[in-house]
Design a protein around this motif. Structure first.
Motif, PDB file in Angstrom:
ATOM      1  N   GLU A   1       1.781  -9.468   6.906  1.00 18.10           N
ATOM      2  CA  GLU A   1       3.191  -9.208   6.607  1.00 18.10           C
ATOM      3  C   GLU A   1       3.417  -7.738   6.275  1.00 18.10           C
ATOM      4  O   GLU A   1       4.410  -7.139   6.674  1.00 18.10           O
ATOM      5  N   GLY A   2       2.468  -7.132   5.554  1.00 22.25           N
ATOM      6  CA  GLY A   2       2.571  -5.705   5.225  1.00 22.25           C
ATOM      7  C   GLY A   2       2.503  -4.846   6.491  1.00 22.25           C
ATOM      8  O   GLY A   2       3.244  -3.867   6.637  1.00 22.25           O
ATOM      9  N   PHE A   3       1.605  -5.212   7.400  1.00 21.20           N
ATOM     10  CA  PHE A   3       1.460  -4.471   8.655  1.00 21.20           C
ATOM     11  C   PHE A   3       2.747  -4.571   9.467  1.00 21.20           C
ATOM     12  O   PHE A   3       3.248  -3.567  10.007  1.00 21.20           O
ATOM     13  N   LEU A   4       3.317  -5.774   9.542  1.00 20.64           N
ATOM     14  CA  LEU A   4       4.563  -5.960  10.293  1.00 20.64           C
ATOM     15  C   LEU A   4       5.718  -5.194   9.651  1.00 20.64           C
ATOM     16  O   LEU A   4       6.588  -4.651  10.358  1.00 20.64           O
ATOM     17  N   ALA A   5       5.722  -5.123   8.357  1.00 21.07           N
ATOM     18  CA  ALA A   5       6.774  -4.369   7.668  1.00 21.07           C
ATOM     19  C   ALA A   5       6.676  -2.880   8.010  1.00 21.07           C
ATOM     20  O   ALA A   5       7.692  -2.207   8.228  1.00 21.07           O
ATOM     21  N   ARG A   6       5.455  -2.360   8.056  1.00 24.42           N
ATOM     22  CA  ARG A   6       5.272  -0.945   8.408  1.00 24.42           C
ATOM     23  C   ARG A   6       5.692  -0.686   9.855  1.00 24.42           C
ATOM     24  O   ARG A   6       6.266   0.344  10.165  1.00 24.42           O
ATOM     25  N   ILE A   7       5.386  -1.626  10.734  1.00 24.38           N
ATOM     26  CA  ILE A   7       5.777  -1.474  12.141  1.00 24.38           C
ATOM     27  C   ILE A   7       7.304  -1.439  12.249  1.00 24.38           C
ATOM     28  O   ILE A   7       7.861  -0.628  12.985  1.00 24.38           O
ATOM     29  N   LYS A   8       7.972  -2.306  11.493  1.00 23.71           N
ATOM     30  CA  LYS A   8       9.437  -2.309  11.514  1.00 23.71           C
ATOM     31  C   LYS A   8       9.993  -0.981  11.015  1.00 23.71           C
ATOM     32  O   LYS A   8      10.991  -0.486  11.511  1.00 23.71           O
TER      33      LYS A   8
ATOM     34  N   MET B   1       0.807  -1.198   0.000  1.00 24.75           N
ATOM     35  CA  MET B   1       0.000   0.000   0.000  1.00 24.75           C
ATOM     36  C   MET B   1       0.851   1.264   0.000  1.00 24.75           C
ATOM     37  O   MET B   1       0.538   2.192  -0.711  1.00 24.75           O
ATOM     38  N   THR B   2       1.881   1.311   0.840  1.00 21.12           N
ATOM     39  CA  THR B   2       2.694   2.515   0.871  1.00 21.12           C
ATOM     40  C   THR B   2       3.574   2.609  -0.360  1.00 21.12           C
ATOM     41  O   THR B   2       3.653   3.651  -0.965  1.00 21.12           O
ATOM     42  N   ASN B   3       4.268   1.583  -0.693  1.00 18.73           N
ATOM     43  CA  ASN B   3       4.965   1.546  -1.967  1.00 18.73           C
ATOM     44  C   ASN B   3       4.568   0.228  -2.622  1.00 18.73           C
ATOM     45  O   ASN B   3       5.008  -0.839  -2.242  1.00 18.73           O
ATOM     46  N   GLY B   4       3.727   0.365  -3.595  1.00 18.33           N
ATOM     47  CA  GLY B   4       3.004  -0.733  -4.205  1.00 18.33           C
ATOM     48  C   GLY B   4       3.825  -1.976  -4.484  1.00 18.33           C
ATOM     49  O   GLY B   4       3.409  -3.064  -4.187  1.00 18.33           O
ATOM     50  N   LYS B   5       5.028  -1.843  -5.049  1.00 13.83           N
ATOM     51  CA  LYS B   5       5.808  -3.021  -5.414  1.00 13.83           C
ATOM     52  C   LYS B   5       6.307  -3.763  -4.180  1.00 13.83           C
ATOM     53  O   LYS B   5       6.382  -4.976  -4.180  1.00 13.83           O
ATOM     54  N   ALA B   6       6.646  -3.055  -3.127  1.00 12.85           N
ATOM     55  CA  ALA B   6       7.154  -3.708  -1.928  1.00 12.85           C
ATOM     56  C   ALA B   6       6.061  -4.508  -1.246  1.00 12.85           C
ATOM     57  O   ALA B   6       6.324  -5.518  -0.617  1.00 12.85           O
ATOM     58  N   ASP B   7       4.814  -4.037  -1.357  1.00 16.11           N
ATOM     59  CA  ASP B   7       3.719  -4.712  -0.669  1.00 16.11           C
ATOM     60  C   ASP B   7       3.123  -5.842  -1.517  1.00 16.11           C
ATOM     61  O   ASP B   7       2.333  -6.624  -1.028  1.00 16.11           O
ATOM     62  N   GLU B   8       3.518  -5.930  -2.805  1.00 15.19           N
ATOM     63  CA  GLU B   8       2.965  -6.969  -3.654  1.00 15.19           C
ATOM     64  C   GLU B   8       3.419  -8.336  -3.182  1.00 15.19           C
ATOM     65  O   GLU B   8       4.567  -8.531  -2.808  1.00 15.19           O
TER      66      GLU B   8
END
Length: 178
Positions: free
Chosen positions: A14-21, A1-8
């Motif tokens: 997993e996306g939520f945990l990545a944002r928390i990190k 969502m924040t940077n489309g390719k990274a969240d694909e």
């Protein structure tokens, strides 16, 4: 969502945990700031309490010294001893006691000073009995009040009774007064 390719290809978890990190540094910074504020507040409070304790200890010592000095005015056995106690009384009256006395102690000391002007030597010292007791009782009351209020430092405005009293002695020829 924040940077489309990274969240694909990532699950929502997993996306939520990545944002928390990505924001973990912010939590660490907030925790560090809160810890620093707490440490500074604790340090300043400890220093304030240390100052209040030192001031209170000096106030108590001065209160006991004053009570002892006025009692010695009654128990002097010679003119020389009387003169020594009168000098010490005057020193307390005009000096350190002014820093810590309550209005009641100030008034009692003033009354004793006035009575002392009419008591030229130790042979008449028993005439001071009521005023000496008044000072000791006022000191006791001051200590009781300070104890009830956790020995908070309170320096009320001086009433300048001493100055008017001293001036009246000088003008009336009643002797040196206090």
């Amino acid at each position: 969502m924040t940077n489309g390719k990274a969240d694909e290809g990532k699950t929502p978890t997993e996306g939520f945990l990545a944002r928390i990190k990505e924001l973990a540094w912010l939590g660490t910074a907030v925790a560090a700031i809160v810890t620093a504020v707490w440490a500074a507040t604790t340090y300043l409070n400890d220093k304030r309490l240390e100052y209040v304790k030192t001031f209170s200890e000096k106030q108590i010592a001065l209160s006991f010294e004053t009570a002892e000095t006025v009692a010695n005015l009654l128990t002097a056995e010679t003119q020389d001893a009387w003169d020594t106690h009168v000098a010490k009384f005057r020193n307390l009256y005009w000096g350190p006691l002014v820093l810590v006395e309550s209005a009641k102690v100030e008034a009692a000391m003033f009354e004793l000073c006035k009575q002392m002007s009419d008591t030229p030597d130790f042979s008449q010292r028993n005439s001071l009995r009521d005023k000496v007791f008044g000072v000791s009782a006022a000191i006791r009351e001051q200590i009781r009040e300070r104890n009830a209020y956790d020995w908070r430092i309170d320096l009320p405005t001086l009433t300048y009774q001493r100055l008017g009293q001293e001036a009246s002695h000088s003008k009336s020829g009643m002797g040196p007064g206090c």
